[in-house]
Design an enzyme around this catalytic site. Structure first.
Site, PDB file in Angstrom:
ATOM      1  N   CYS A 126      38.578   3.416  38.570  1.00 57.12           N
ATOM      2  CA  CYS A 126      38.081   4.097  37.370  1.00 57.12           C
ATOM      3  C   CYS A 126      37.547   5.491  37.679  1.00 57.12           C
ATOM      4  O   CYS A 126      37.873   6.467  36.996  1.00 57.12           O
ATOM      5  CB  CYS A 126      37.012   3.256  36.686  1.00 57.12           C
ATOM      6  SG  CYS A 126      35.926   2.413  37.804  1.00 57.12           S
ATOM      7  N   HIS A 236      31.197   6.112  33.438  1.00 58.50           N
ATOM      8  CA  HIS A 236      30.876   6.789  34.697  1.00 58.50           C
ATOM      9  C   HIS A 236      30.738   8.295  34.456  1.00 58.50           C
ATOM     10  O   HIS A 236      31.464   8.861  33.631  1.00 58.50           O
ATOM     11  CB  HIS A 236      31.991   6.578  35.715  1.00 58.50           C
ATOM     12  CG  HIS A 236      32.125   5.180  36.245  1.00 58.50           C
ATOM     13  ND1 HIS A 236      31.198   4.188  36.055  1.00 58.50           N
ATOM     14  CD2 HIS A 236      33.136   4.622  36.963  1.00 58.50           C
ATOM     15  CE1 HIS A 236      31.604   3.074  36.627  1.00 58.50           C
ATOM     16  NE2 HIS A 236      32.781   3.296  37.196  1.00 58.50           N
TER      17      HIS A 236
HETATM   18  C1  2RA Z   1      32.869   0.082  40.179  1.00 54.97           C
HETATM   19  N1  2RA Z   1      34.940   1.347  40.263  1.00 54.97           N
HETATM   20  O1  2RA Z   1      32.480   0.888  39.332  1.00 54.97           O
HETATM   21  C2  2RA Z   1      34.303   0.106  40.668  1.00 54.97           C
HETATM   22  C3  2RA Z   1      35.066  -1.101  40.238  1.00 54.97           C
HETATM   23  N2  2RA Z   1      35.182  -1.208  38.854  1.00 54.97           N
HETATM   24  O2  2RA Z   1      32.150  -0.800  40.677  1.00 54.97           O
END
Ligand code: 2RA
Length: 332
Positions: A126, A236
């Protein structure tokens, strides 16, 4: 197209169903697939009730496409078994991403790399997806020499157990409530996403290094990253410092990004306009802001990139790959 959603009971699997419905992805039948402990569970989807089936039963159904969000070990064991019966697998785990024979795909960047012989296609991590969505057009124009990345990753990236820990802590729980992290996540930032490697980086940080080079097809890009878990649920966030071979004008950068499919520039500090995960949740776009020259080094740009890690960072990207397979006639 008979479609299998593998790992359907997990956090990404549930978002996968949302995206399949929203995107109006056409299919003749859909199989809800999960590990043995979930077999027999009922799932309501688009007004119908489905029963979760096992991996082997799903292989026996010979689906045209299987979208995996079932973890690396399940992908390593079962993706080849699906591929052997002619299923095209789109896998969200890290299992196949760095396999030189497998394509690592963000459709807006490199969907055309997918060919008729590709039966296991890897969905990037991601935090990689959202970053390369913004960087790919800039790399094409100015050629990236080096990236310094700090990520601020949502607890949803860890999964339901992490969200449960956060909610328990928010409710004031003490004692032995279920935990996904070694430490409290409420009021905290944990510089530890995935496991530590021998070089003292985490696996999550090295994914950004290796996957970015593979997708941008440039092993000369120098990359270093720090991945941090934060008590946020919308997506994120990433602070990216990018050094280019060529100089740039900020307005030209904004124009390039604004004309990039799937990217939205939110950048007006006079009006306090910049991307934030609170407003990225449930959206498929990658939001870019805080664009500004790094005055400490020539040809270097600072940027802030935010996106919902469960959507474009996982489910939406995977569904877009399936849509590409259909458009190219690689699946029915
Ligand atoms: C996380 N990118 O954010 C990794 C797995 N989804 O933990």
């Amino acid at each position: 197209m008979k479609l299998a959603v593998v790992g359907v009971t997990g956090m990404v699997g549930q978002v996968m169903l949302e995206v399949i419905e929203e995107s109006k992805l056409e299919y003749s039948d859909i199989l809800m697939v999960a590990s043995e402990r979930s077999v027999g569970k009922k799932i309501s989807f688009k007004g119908k009730e489905y029963t979760v089936i096992s991996m082997q039963d799903a292989v026996n159904e010979r689906p045209d496409v299987a979208i995996f969000s079932a973890g690396g070990s399940a992908s390593l064991e079962w993706a080849p078994k699906f591929a052997e019966v002619g299923t095209r697998v789109v896998d969200n785990s890290s299992a196949w991403r760095m396999d030189p024979s497998k394509k690592l795909v963000v459709p807006e960047i490199n969907a055309s790399a997918i060919g008729k012989d590709d039966y296991i296609i890897a969905n990037p991590n991601c935090s990689t997806i959202q970053m390369v969505m913004a960087l790919a057009p800039l790399h094409e124009k100015y050629k990236i020499k080096r990236l310094v990345i700090s990520t601020y990753q949502s607890i949803t990236g860890t999964g339901m157990k992490a969200v449960g820990q956060y909610e328990s802590e928010l409710a004031g729980a003490t004692g032995d409530y279920e935990k996904a992290y070694h430490y409290k996540i409420l009021d905290n930032c944990i510089p530890h996403c995935d496991v530590f490697l021998e070089n003292d980086y985490t696996k999550e940080e090295m994914k950004l290094v290796h996957e970015t080079r593979k997708i941008l097809k440039d092993d000369d890009i120098r990359i270093t990253a720090t991945a941090v878990r934060v008590p946020v649920q919308g997506g994120h966030s990433e602070a990216v410092n990018a050094e280019f071979a060529e100089d740039f004008e900020i307005n030209e950068v904004k124009s390039i990004l604004n004309n990039t499919e799937g990217v939205i520039v939110l950048d007006d500090v006079v009006k306090n306009v910049y991307p934030m995960p609170l407003y990225a949740k449930h959206k498929d776009e990658v939001f870019v802001g805080r664009l500004r020259r790094d005055e400490s080094q020539e040809n270097t740009l600072n940027m802030w990139i935010v996106s919902d890690n469960l959507r474009k960072g996982a489910a939406t990207n995977a569904v877009q790959i399936v849509q590409y397979l259909k458009k190219e006639g690689l699946v029915g």
